[in-house]
Design an enzyme around this catalytic site. Structure first.
Site, PDB file in Angstrom:
ATOM      1  N   ASP A 140       0.836  -1.196   0.000  1.00 12.08           N
ATOM      2  CA  ASP A 140       0.000   0.000   0.000  1.00 12.08           C
ATOM      3  C   ASP A 140       0.874   1.250   0.000  1.00 12.08           C
ATOM      4  O   ASP A 140       1.906   1.301   0.695  1.00 12.08           O
ATOM      5  CB  ASP A 140      -0.877  -0.032   1.268  1.00 12.08           C
ATOM      6  CG  ASP A 140      -1.995   0.975   1.239  1.00 12.08           C
ATOM      7  OD1 ASP A 140      -2.789   0.944   0.288  1.00 12.08           O
ATOM      8  OD2 ASP A 140      -2.078   1.795   2.175  1.00 12.08           O
ATOM      9  N   GLU A 142      15.758 -14.252  -0.303  1.00 10.58           N
ATOM     10  CA  GLU A 142      16.174 -15.299   0.654  1.00 10.58           C
ATOM     11  C   GLU A 142      15.201 -16.469   0.610  1.00 10.58           C
ATOM     12  O   GLU A 142      15.592 -17.630   0.615  1.00 10.58           O
ATOM     13  CB  GLU A 142      16.054 -14.735   2.073  1.00 10.58           C
ATOM     14  CG  GLU A 142      17.313 -14.375   2.755  1.00 10.58           C
ATOM     15  CD  GLU A 142      16.932 -13.836   4.134  1.00 10.58           C
ATOM     16  OE1 GLU A 142      16.250 -14.529   4.921  1.00 10.58           O
ATOM     17  OE2 GLU A 142      17.322 -12.686   4.414  1.00 10.58           O
TER      18      GLU A 142
HETATM   19  C1  NOJ Z   1      -4.558   2.785  -1.064  1.00 13.85           C
HETATM   20  C2  NOJ Z   1      -5.624   1.765  -0.853  1.00 13.85           C
HETATM   21  O1  NOJ Z   1      -5.886   1.138  -2.080  1.00 13.85           O
HETATM   22  C3  NOJ Z   1      -6.827   2.514  -0.322  1.00 13.85           C
HETATM   23  O2  NOJ Z   1      -7.966   1.707  -0.289  1.00 13.85           O
HETATM   24  C4  NOJ Z   1      -6.479   3.040   1.037  1.00 13.85           C
HETATM   25  O3  NOJ Z   1      -7.566   3.802   1.517  1.00 13.85           O
HETATM   26  C5  NOJ Z   1      -5.251   3.950   0.962  1.00 13.85           C
HETATM   27  N1  NOJ Z   1      -4.198   3.355   0.215  1.00 13.85           N
HETATM   28  C6  NOJ Z   1      -4.726   4.253   2.344  1.00 13.85           C
HETATM   29  O4  NOJ Z   1      -4.229   3.092   2.931  1.00 13.85           O
END
Ligand code: NOJ
Length: 576
Positions: free
Chosen positions: A237, A287
Site C-alpha cells: 500500500d 532469501e
Molecule cells: C490505497 C488503498 O488502495 C486505499 O484503499 C487506502 O484507503 C489507501 N491506500 C490508504 O491506505
C-alpha cells in the site's frame, strides 16, 4: 451458491470464434521462478467477496469457498485486501496488529487453510501490507500518546509542535489525501493541548516515521511473519509514500496535492530514501526464493505522475512490479490508450520488470460505468456502451505484454452502484470531504453469486444478515450463476481470454508492434502472429487482418470491427 467444482473446461467459443489453434510451444506453466511476470491476479476485496458466517461481511473462509470458482475462471492467483485486526475506519487500511486476523474475517487458522487450499489449486496468494501508516489504535501509537512530548515512541511517528500562538496551527500546510489537513492535534497526558501528528490519509491512520530504524526493523519482521506462513508475496500500500521530506516544509501548492491521487505532494511522496527499503525487502524475498525456487512477489501501489517515475521503483533489485494506473485513468480514446501503453513499454519494460496492467480496483469507479459516458456519434442501438467498451478494454489489457490484475466483479461486468443512500456510505473520503465525494463505496458492494434477491448468495445461512453495503435489485442480472450459464457473458469473455492467454505463447511477455490503423482503432501484433485490434470509435472499421477472429468482445461480421469492440486473430504472416 456457486458450484465448488474445479473443472478443466474445454475451450468454448461463445462469440463466433474459431477453435483454439494448437500452441506452437508448450503452454507456459504457472510455475515458480518468474511466475509473476505475466500472471493474472484476482483482487479479492475480502469484505465483499463471500460471507461464510452470515454476518453480512465477507471473510477468509468465504474466500476459501470461492477458490474453485477463481480456478475455473483461469486466474493465476489472488491478492487479499487487508484482513488484519482494525477498527475499520478505512476498511482494514488502518491496521491495529500486523500479525493477526480480525475476528470479523476469521483467524490465523483460517488464513493458513486458505493459503494451503490456494496452493493445492495452483493459485498464488498475495497479502496486502500497509507500511505508510497504521491505526490510531495501534499499541505503539497509543503508547506514544501516553508518553507525551519527547517520548521515544513518538519518534516512530511524525509528532511536531504546532505553529502560531500556543502551537494552535498545524506544523505545515499539507493536505491529507482524503480531505482536510494532514495533521491532528493531541491532548497531552496532563490534559493540555499538545503536539500534532501527521496522517496523509485520515486522522485514524497516523503515518510511521521511516527514518526511525525500529520502524524498518518491525516491518521486516512482518514480512517474515507472512512469508513463513507461506504467502507468495505482498501488495504494498502507498508504496511511493513512507518517507517525508526531513524538514516537513510547507508545500508550495497544497491545493494541488489533494486534487487527484496522482498529483501527489512532492514533499510527502516519492522521496529518494524509499528505494533503500525496497532493496531490503527484495533481499528478504530473494532469501525465501533461494530456499525453494518460488519467487516471492512485491507489487507496489506506486502512484507517481509518470511512467518514467514509476520505472525507478521496479529496477531489478527493487519491487518486482508496480500497478500501472495510467491505463485505468485513461479516457476511452484510442490516442489516450496508445500514449499510456507506449510510455509503459518504453519506460517500464526497459527496467527488466514487466508492466502491471489494471482496469479496476477497490478505489475506482468500475470500468463499465467509467466508459459509459455517451459520445456524439454513439450508435443509438448500442444498449450498453459502457459494457461494450469494458469488454473491449479487457481484451486489450489481456493482450498486452506483462501482468494484469482483475478486480472482483470485473469478470461479471458489474457496473458501479451509483445510488447508494448517504447513510449507507462508509468510505472516509465521503465524510472527510463534507459529503462532496462519493468515490469508493459503489465498487465495493458485496458480490452477487446466485438467486434473484439480496444477498444473492453472498451471505450464507438460513437467516442471513444484511450485506454490509446494500445490493441493488439489478445485481440479479450479474450473478456468477447467471454469468456462467450465459455463454455471451463477461465471465465467458474473461474465461476464454485467460485460457487462451495461458495457452498461446504470443501472449503474456514478449514483443508488441503497432499496426497501421484508422484514427479510432488501435491494432498491434504480439509475437508470431497474434493480432489484437480495438475500435474505440462508434462507427465500424475494416478488420485489420482477414480471417475469422479467435475471440471477439462482441459479434463481428466478416471483415468488420464494429465500434466499441475488440478482437484477437491469429495471423500467420504477422510478426511483432
Ligand atoms: C490505497 C488503498 O488502495 C486505499 O484503499 C487506502 O484507503 C489507501 N491506500 C490508504 O491506505
Amino acid at each position: 451458491m456457486i458450484s465448488a467444482s474445479v473443472d478443466n473446461d474445454p475451450p468454448r467459443h461463445p462469440l463466433g470464434a474459431r477453435p483454439v489453434p494448437t500452441p506452437n510451444s508448450t503452454p507456459r506453466p504457472a510455475g515458480s521462478a518468474g511466475w509473476w511476470r505475466d500472471a493474472v491476479i484476482y483482487q479479492v476485496y475480502v469484505r465483499s467477496f463471500l460471507d461464510s458466517t452470515g454476518d453480512g461481511i465477507g471473510d477468509l473462509a468465504g474466500v476459501g469457498a470461492g477458490l474453485p470458482y477463481l480456478k475455473r475462471l483461469g486466474v493465476d492467483g489472488i491478492w487479499l485486501t487487508p484482513f488484519y485486526p482494525s477498527p475499520q475506519h478505512d476498511h482494514g487500511y488502518d491496521v491495529a496488529d500486523y500479525h493477526d486476523v480480525d475476528p470479523v474475517y476469521g483467524d490465523l487458522d483460517a488464513f493458513d487453510r486458505l493459503v494451503r487450499d490456494a496452493h493445492r489449486l495452483g493459485l498464488k496468494c498475495l497479502v496486502d501490507i500497509v507500511p505508510n501508516h497504521c491505526s490510531s489504535r495501534y499499541p505503539l501509537f497509543l503508547q506514544a500518546l501516553t508518553e507525551g512530548p519527547g517520548g521515544p515512541t513518538r519518534a516512530m511517528f511524525h509528532f511536531a509542535s504546532g505553529r502560531g500562538d500556543d502551537g494552535a496551527l498545524p506544523p505545515n500546510n499539507w493536505h491529507a489525501m482524503f480531505g482536510g489537513p494532514a495533521w491532528t492535534r493531541v491532548t497531552e497526558p496532563d490534559g493540555t493541548p499538545g503536539e500534532w501528528y501527521l496522517h496523509m490519509f485520515t486522522p485514524e491512520q497516523p503515518d510511521w516515521n521511516w527514518r526511525e530504524p525500529t520502524v524498518r526493523g518491525n516491518f521486516e519482521q512482518t514480512l517474515r511473519f507472512w512469508l513463513d506462513r507461506g504467502v507468495d508475496g505482498f501488495r504494498i500500500d502507498v508504496a511511493a509514500g513512507l518517507f517525508k521530506h526531513p524538514d516537513l516544509p510547507d508545500s508550495p501548492d497544497p491545493e494541488a496535492d489533494e486534487r487527484t491521487r496522482d498529483s501527489v505532494n512532492p514533499l510527502a511522496w516519492n522521496q529518494p530514501e524509499i528505494h533503500e527499503v525496497w532493496r531490503d525487502w527484495r533481499a528478504i524475498c530473494e532469501e525465501y526464493t533461494a530456499g525453494d525456487g518460488n519467487d516471492r512477489l512485491l507489487v507496489g501501489e506506486v502512484s507517481v505522475p509518470t511512467a518514467a517515475d514509476q520505472a525507478r521503483y521496479v529496477r531489478p533489485d527493487e519491487l518486482h512490479q508496480a500497478f500501472f494506473f495510467h491505463l485505468l485513468n485513461a479516457p476511452w480514446d484510442a490516442a489516450a490508450f496508445q500514449n499510456v501503453i507506449t510510455d509503459a513499454l518504453r519506460d517500464i519494460a526497459a527496467t527488466g520488470s514487466t508492466i502491471t496492467w489494471v482496469l479496476n480496483n477497490h478505489d475506482q469507479v468500475r470500468a463499465v460505468t467509467r466508459y459509459a459516458a455517451p459520445t456524439p456519434s454513439q450508435d443509438a442501438d448500442l444498449p450498453d456502451p459502457g459494457g461494450a467498451r469494458a469488454r473491449a478494454a479487457a481484451l486489450l489489457m489481456l493482450a498486452l505484454p506483462g501482468a494484469a490484475y482483475v478486480y472482483q466483479g470485473e469478470e461479471l461486468g458489474l457496473p458501479e452502484v451509483i445510488d447508494l443512500p448517504d447513510e449507507a456510505l462508509t468510505d472516509p473520503i465521503f465524510r472527510r470531504t463534507g459529503s462532496r465525494l462519493r468515490v469508493r463505496d459503489g465498487c465495493r458492494v458485496p458480490l452477487p453469486w446466485s438467486g434473484q434477491a439480496s444477498p444473492f448468495g453472498f451471505t450464507a445461512g438460513d437467516a442471513p444478515g444484511r450485506p454490509w453495503l446494500p445490493q441493488p435489485e439489478w445485481f440479479a442480472n450479474h450473478t456468477t450463476e447467471r454469468a456462467i450459464a450465459d455463454t455471451d457473458s463477461f465471465w465467458h469473455l474473461y474465461h476464454e481470454a485467460l485460457h487462451l492467454r495461458r495457452n498461446l505463447p504470443q501472449l503474456g511477455e514478449g514483443p508488441l508492434r503497432w499496426l497501421d490503423s484508422p484514427p479510432d482503432v488501435l491494432a498491434f501484433v504480439r509475437g508470431d502472429g497474434l493480432v489484437c485490434a480495438v475500435n474505440f470509435g462508434d462507427r465500424q472499421a475494416p478488420a485489420p487482418v482477414t480471417g475469422t477472429p479467435l475471440l471477439t468482445s462482441r459479434p463481428c461480421p466478416p471483415g468488420i470491427l464494429p465500434g466499441n469492440t475488440a478482437a484477437w486473430w491469429i495471423c500467420e504472416h504477422c510478426t511483432a
